[in-house]
Scaffold this motif. Structure first.
Motif, short mmCIF file in Angstrom:
data_model
loop_
_atom_site.label_atom_id
_atom_site.label_comp_id
_atom_site.label_asym_id
_atom_site.label_seq_id
_atom_site.Cartn_x
_atom_site.Cartn_y
_atom_site.Cartn_z
N MET A 176 16.74 -34.62 -19.81
CA MET A 176 17.14 -34.12 -21.13
C MET A 176 17.78 -32.74 -20.99
SD MET A 176 14.71 -33.54 -24.46
CE MET A 176 14.51 -31.79 -24.32
N THR A 177 18.89 -32.55 -21.61
CA THR A 177 19.50 -31.22 -21.58
C THR A 177 19.20 -30.52 -22.90
OG1 THR A 177 21.56 -32.11 -22.42
CG2 THR A 177 21.39 -31.88 -20.03
N THR A 178 19.11 -29.23 -22.79
CA THR A 178 18.83 -28.44 -23.98
C THR A 178 20.12 -27.77 -24.39
OG1 THR A 178 16.69 -28.02 -23.05
CG2 THR A 178 17.34 -26.65 -24.90
N SER A 179 20.51 -27.95 -25.63
CA SER A 179 21.74 -27.29 -26.06
C SER A 179 21.43 -25.84 -26.39
CB SER A 179 22.32 -28.00 -27.28
OG SER A 179 21.43 -27.86 -28.36
N ILE A 180 22.33 -24.97 -26.02
CA ILE A 180 22.14 -23.55 -26.30
C ILE A 180 22.93 -23.24 -27.57
CG2 ILE A 180 22.46 -21.20 -25.45
CD1 ILE A 180 20.98 -22.24 -23.23
N SER A 181 22.22 -22.98 -28.63
CA SER A 181 22.92 -22.66 -29.86
C SER A 181 23.39 -21.21 -29.82
CB SER A 181 22.03 -22.91 -31.06
OG SER A 181 20.71 -22.52 -30.77
N THR A 182 24.38 -20.90 -30.59
CA THR A 182 24.97 -19.56 -30.52
C THR A 182 24.68 -18.78 -31.78
OG1 THR A 182 26.99 -20.47 -31.38
CG2 THR A 182 26.84 -20.28 -28.98
N GLY A 183 25.18 -17.56 -31.79
CA GLY A 183 24.99 -16.71 -32.96
C GLY A 183 23.59 -16.16 -32.99
N ALA A 184 23.34 -15.34 -34.01
CA ALA A 184 22.04 -14.67 -34.10
C ALA A 184 20.91 -15.69 -34.24
CB ALA A 184 22.04 -13.72 -35.29
N ALA A 185 21.11 -16.68 -35.11
CA ALA A 185 20.04 -17.65 -35.33
C ALA A 185 19.72 -18.39 -34.04
CB ALA A 185 20.46 -18.63 -36.43
N GLY A 186 20.75 -18.74 -33.28
CA GLY A 186 20.54 -19.45 -32.02
C GLY A 186 19.75 -18.61 -31.03
N ALA A 187 20.10 -17.35 -30.91
CA ALA A 187 19.41 -16.46 -29.96
C ALA A 187 17.95 -16.29 -30.34
CB ALA A 187 20.12 -15.11 -29.90
N ILE A 188 17.73 -16.12 -31.64
CA ILE A 188 16.36 -15.92 -32.11
C ILE A 188 15.55 -17.21 -31.90
CG2 ILE A 188 14.95 -15.54 -34.19
CD1 ILE A 188 17.19 -13.58 -35.12
N ASP A 189 16.20 -18.33 -32.15
CA ASP A 189 15.53 -19.62 -31.98
C ASP A 189 15.11 -19.82 -30.52
OD1 ASP A 189 14.73 -22.26 -32.83
OD2 ASP A 189 16.46 -22.98 -31.68
N LEU A 190 16.00 -19.50 -29.60
CA LEU A 190 15.65 -19.66 -28.17
C LEU A 190 14.47 -18.78 -27.78
CD1 LEU A 190 19.10 -19.91 -26.37
CD2 LEU A 190 17.45 -21.74 -26.82
N GLU A 191 14.53 -17.54 -28.24
CA GLU A 191 13.43 -16.63 -27.92
C GLU A 191 12.12 -17.16 -28.49
OE1 GLU A 191 15.03 -12.28 -28.31
OE2 GLU A 191 12.86 -12.23 -28.64
N THR A 192 12.20 -17.67 -29.70
CA THR A 192 11.00 -18.16 -30.36
C THR A 192 10.45 -19.39 -29.66
OG1 THR A 192 11.96 -17.35 -32.41
CG2 THR A 192 10.06 -18.79 -32.63
N ARG A 193 11.35 -20.27 -29.20
CA ARG A 193 10.90 -21.52 -28.56
C ARG A 193 10.46 -21.32 -27.13
NH1 ARG A 193 15.87 -25.08 -30.11
NH2 ARG A 193 15.23 -26.44 -28.41
N TYR A 194 11.14 -20.45 -26.39
CA TYR A 194 10.87 -20.35 -24.95
C TYR A 194 10.24 -19.04 -24.50
CZ TYR A 194 13.63 -24.59 -24.95
OH TYR A 194 14.08 -25.84 -25.22
N GLY A 195 10.24 -18.07 -25.37
CA GLY A 195 9.62 -16.80 -25.01
C GLY A 195 8.20 -16.73 -25.54
N ALA A 196 7.38 -15.92 -24.90
CA ALA A 196 6.04 -15.68 -25.44
C ALA A 196 6.18 -14.79 -26.67
CB ALA A 196 5.17 -14.99 -24.39
#
Ligand SMILES: *Cc1c(COP(=O)(O)O)cnc(C)c1O
Length: 407
Positions: free
Chosen positions: A1-21
């Motif tokens: 499964m590949t994970t799509s990297i969303s862009t923009g502020a919402a995308g960056a915040i979403d990634l941090e929220t999902r994969y960061g502590a």
């Protein structure tokens, strides 16, 4: 499964929220560029940086001389470990020792490591020089302290958020009220090796101790053969309007702990600077750090000291800070209970019942000023010391409009 990297502020915040502590709760702004006191977010909005990474950016973002010093060193040598000498460490130690009026310097990386280093130095000094009974050394610390996040350090914090769930903690620390010389004197016993103190408590909300406190602490430490360890990681290197916050009372600590701004906002660089009698207790193999004293950090640290050397940046920032505090006080905002200030470092205490300092920070962000609340009711302002009067006025206007609408 590949994970799509969303862009923009919402995308960056979403990634941090999902994969960061989730060990931080940042304001919802995603920064991608900085210069001087200004930063930009991924959507092209510009903000005034009134936090300066908790004073790590005292000289602003990407100061041209710091970027040049780092770039030149990147082209030569970045890391040797301390297994070998490098040509930047010696000059860095000399220049920082001179800056502090100290005999020796021990470089580390983060502030917490400088604090840990001081704890080890003080205990060993106590056993070897003061004659404290083995394993009995005590260090006096202050209520409301912030010295970092290691397990030893949070063990002597009184902030439940910082400590609960992380024990068991080791013994060897005694807490006294901040600003109370009599309590300090009473807490010192035959096994006391050091008094560890922030000359101004930053994280607690820019708490300036009563006049005479640091001088009294110096005298008490002298009388009782106790090391005075000044944690100037946030208050030092110009933030308080002097080189060190200890300078406000003409106090020379036995150990200075430095960090944050020492790395020029480019990389982590911390240090313990102090007397030969104390740093001299360490022998090869007893303490160290793979990255501590690396030539890249030392080259940047040397340039930081060069930029602060003539005191001009510090003096000008002190004037700006005094002016800002006077302006905020005289406006008599109903939402403001108190403005604490030393140099370009302000703690704006909001009245209870007003929207939280966090809410105020959010509204400031919407107006283009990034600041940070601390402890629910305090807004802390600590812009780069290099800010111009026009830039600061711009930010103060926005701050005042937020304060006006709070109550
Ligand atoms: C930030 C800070 C520290 C810890 O520094 P880190 O680099 O985050 O480990 C220690 N003491 C004081 C006073 C600080 O403000």
């Amino acid at each position: 499964m590949t994970t799509s990297i969303s862009t923009g502020a919402a995308g960056a915040i979403d990634l941090e929220t999902r994969y960061g502590a989730h060990n931080y709760d940042p304001l919802p702004v995603v920064l991608c560029e900085g210069q001087g006191v200004w930063v930009s977010d991924v959507e092209g909005r510009r903000y005034f940086d009134a936090l300066s990474a908790y004073s790590a950016l005292n000289l602003g973002h990407r100061h041209p001389q710091l970027v040049r010093a780092a770039g030149e060193q990147l082209e030569r040598l970045t890391l040797t470990s301390r297994a070998f000498h490098n040509d930047q460490l010696g000059p860095f130690c000399l220049e920082l020792a001179e800056f502090c009026g100290a005999d020796r310097v021990l470089p580390m990386n983060t502030g917490a490591e400088a604090v840990e280093t001081a704890i080890k130095l003080a205990r060993k000094w106590g056993y070897e020089r003061k004659g404290v009974t083995a394993e009995r050394a005590e260090i006096v610390v202050c209520a409301g302290n912030f010295h970092g996040r290691t397990t030893t350090i949070v063990g002597f914090s009184d902030d439940p958020l910082a400590r609960s769930g992380f024990g068991p903690f080791g013994p060897g620390f005694v807490t006294v009220p901040y600003g109370d010389g009599d309590a300090l004197r009473a807490a010192i016993g035959p096994d006391t090796v050091a008094f560890l103190v922030e000359p101004i408590q930053g994280e607690a909300g820019v708490i300036v101790p009563p006049d005479g406190y640091l001088g009294a602490a110096r005298a008490i430490c002298d009388e009782t053969e106790t090391l005075l360890v000044a944690d100037e990681i946030q208050s030092g290197l110009g933030r308080s309007g002097r080189r060190f916050a200890s300078d406000h009372e003409g106090v020379q600590p036995d150990l200075y702990l430095l960090g944050k701004a020492l790395g020029g906002g480019i990389l982590p660089l911390s240090a313990v600077a102090g007397r030969d009698e104390v740093l001299g207790v360490l022998r090869p193999g007893e303490h160290g750090s793979t990255f501590g004293g690396n030539p890249l950090a030392c080259a940047v640290g040397r340039e930081v000291l060069r930029l602060l050397a003539d005191g001009r940046v510090i003096e000008e920032s002190a004037e700006l800070g005094a002016r800002a505090a006077a302006r905020l006080r005289s406006a008599g905002h109903p939402a403001v209970r108190e403005v604490r200030q030393r140099g370009l470092w302000l703690g704006i205490e909001l009245v209870p019942g007003a929207p939280s300092a966090r809410e105020a920070s959010k509204r400031l962000m919407e107006r283009g000023v990034l600041a940070k609340d601390t402890h629910e009711t305090t807004l802390r302002l600590a812009p780069p010391l290099t800010v111009t009067v026009e830039e600061l006025d711009w930010a103060l206007e926005r701050l005042e409009s937020v304060l006006t609408e709070l109550v």
